[in-house]
Design a protein around this motif. Sequence first.
Motif, mmCIF file in Angstrom:
data_model
loop_
_atom_site.group_PDB
_atom_site.id
_atom_site.type_symbol
_atom_site.label_atom_id
_atom_site.label_comp_id
_atom_site.label_asym_id
_atom_site.label_seq_id
_atom_site.Cartn_x
_atom_site.Cartn_y
_atom_site.Cartn_z
ATOM 1 N N ARG A 23 0.855 -1.068 0.144
ATOM 2 C CA ARG A 23 0.038 0.082 -0.158
ATOM 3 C C ARG A 23 1.080 1.289 0.060
ATOM 4 O O ARG A 23 1.853 1.536 1.009
ATOM 5 C CB ARG A 23 -0.790 0.096 1.195
ATOM 6 N N TRP A 50 -1.407 3.090 -14.119
ATOM 7 C CA TRP A 50 -1.868 1.905 -13.926
ATOM 8 C C TRP A 50 -2.996 1.433 -15.171
ATOM 9 O O TRP A 50 -2.977 0.308 -15.208
ATOM 10 C CB TRP A 50 -2.981 2.108 -12.778
ATOM 11 N N VAL A 106 -3.930 5.464 -8.454
ATOM 12 C CA VAL A 106 -5.014 4.664 -8.557
ATOM 13 C C VAL A 106 -6.001 4.940 -7.418
ATOM 14 O O VAL A 106 -5.747 4.738 -6.262
ATOM 15 C CB VAL A 106 -4.945 3.199 -8.411
ATOM 16 N N ASN A 107 -7.034 5.580 -7.864
ATOM 17 C CA ASN A 107 -7.863 6.276 -6.803
ATOM 18 C C ASN A 107 -9.240 5.695 -6.641
ATOM 19 O O ASN A 107 -10.000 5.762 -5.812
ATOM 20 C CB ASN A 107 -7.811 7.860 -7.039
ATOM 21 N N ILE A 149 -8.874 -0.212 -8.113
ATOM 22 C CA ILE A 149 -7.554 -0.817 -7.231
ATOM 23 C C ILE A 149 -8.132 -2.433 -7.116
ATOM 24 O O ILE A 149 -7.325 -3.230 -7.062
ATOM 25 C CB ILE A 149 -8.220 -0.134 -5.789
ATOM 26 N N ALA A 207 -5.449 -5.367 -8.008
ATOM 27 C CA ALA A 207 -5.022 -6.275 -7.074
ATOM 28 C C ALA A 207 -5.458 -7.859 -7.384
ATOM 29 O O ALA A 207 -4.475 -8.684 -7.167
ATOM 30 C CB ALA A 207 -5.679 -5.930 -5.773
ATOM 31 N N ILE A 221 0.417 -0.819 -5.223
ATOM 32 C CA ILE A 221 -0.759 0.326 -5.795
ATOM 33 C C ILE A 221 -0.448 1.615 -4.806
ATOM 34 O O ILE A 221 -0.349 1.856 -3.752
ATOM 35 C CB ILE A 221 -1.989 -0.154 -5.446
ATOM 36 N N SER A 276 -1.521 5.570 -4.411
ATOM 37 C CA SER A 276 -2.872 5.854 -4.374
ATOM 38 C C SER A 276 -3.147 7.313 -3.564
ATOM 39 O O SER A 276 -2.254 7.390 -2.504
ATOM 40 C CB SER A 276 -4.025 4.986 -3.797
ATOM 41 N N ARG A 296 -8.274 3.693 0.864
ATOM 42 C CA ARG A 296 -9.109 2.947 -0.023
ATOM 43 C C ARG A 296 -8.370 1.755 -0.430
ATOM 44 O O ARG A 296 -8.719 0.679 -1.123
ATOM 45 C CB ARG A 296 -9.403 3.573 -1.226
ATOM 46 N N LEU A 297 -6.779 1.321 -0.018
ATOM 47 C CA LEU A 297 -6.397 0.159 -0.352
ATOM 48 C C LEU A 297 -6.450 -0.804 0.772
ATOM 49 O O LEU A 297 -6.524 -0.485 2.060
ATOM 50 C CB LEU A 297 -4.731 0.614 -0.371
#
Length: 238
Positions: free
Chosen positions: A5, A187, A210-211, A216, A220, A227, A229, A234-235
């Motif tokens: 993350r 991404w 990556v939002n 996401i 994954a 990732i 972000s 949000r991860l």
Amino acid sequence: MSYARIAHRGAAGTRPELTPAAFTRALELGVDMIELDVQLTGDGALVVLHDRLLGRTVAGSGPVRERTLAELQALDAGTWFAARWVSERVPSLDQVLALTSGRAALNVEIKSPPQDWPATAAALVSLLEQRGRLAETIISCFDMGALAAVRERAPAARLGVLWHSADLAPMFARAAALGAAAVHPLWSLVDAAVVVEARRRGLRLNVWTVNQPDAIAALAQLGVDGIISDFPERLLPA
Ligand code: G3P
Ligand code: MG
């Protein structure tokens, strides 16, 4: 499904980017790594700032490279985001190293212009070695010349090749030429074949920025290694 993350510019979605408030928030969220941008000041310090010109996030105007660290640190770096962040200041890389020590690794992206690459590489390698952080840091850049300057000074440095063009072959070629540890493509360029190719080459694959939760989840699922972000909340935790 498990991936690193990585907080982009700190937690730039909810705090003024690249400020102590943004880094503190990323640490609170328990990220594995924090991505940040650096460039060289007029007096040879590494400062954590994205744009080469003042004016967007930091009050003032003109090139960052023509200001001293002290001059830059006198400027408001938070009000552009919201009035409550008026006290936020531009940190030096050394200050962020101190803040994150033992808590999160860094991905340091070089934003210096070409004339500053040799001095930036020298200052960066020396600071990371001094602070015992070279081995855990990924040093990334869109420019081959800046990464080559780092490699020249630090055979052990972990380099990340940043990329945003549709053809990914040159990204892998650069990574091979530099002995990079990672590739960092935009991404939306990544699919299953890219994941396979990165694995085949023994490269870590970290994607930015990556939002959106559905993106996401899809990345994954593909099996990317990291990732990046603006919204690290949000991860998914490991
Ligand atoms: O390192 C990933 C990403 O930060 C690259 O673009 O413009 O956000 O520094 P930028
Ligand atoms: Mg960046």
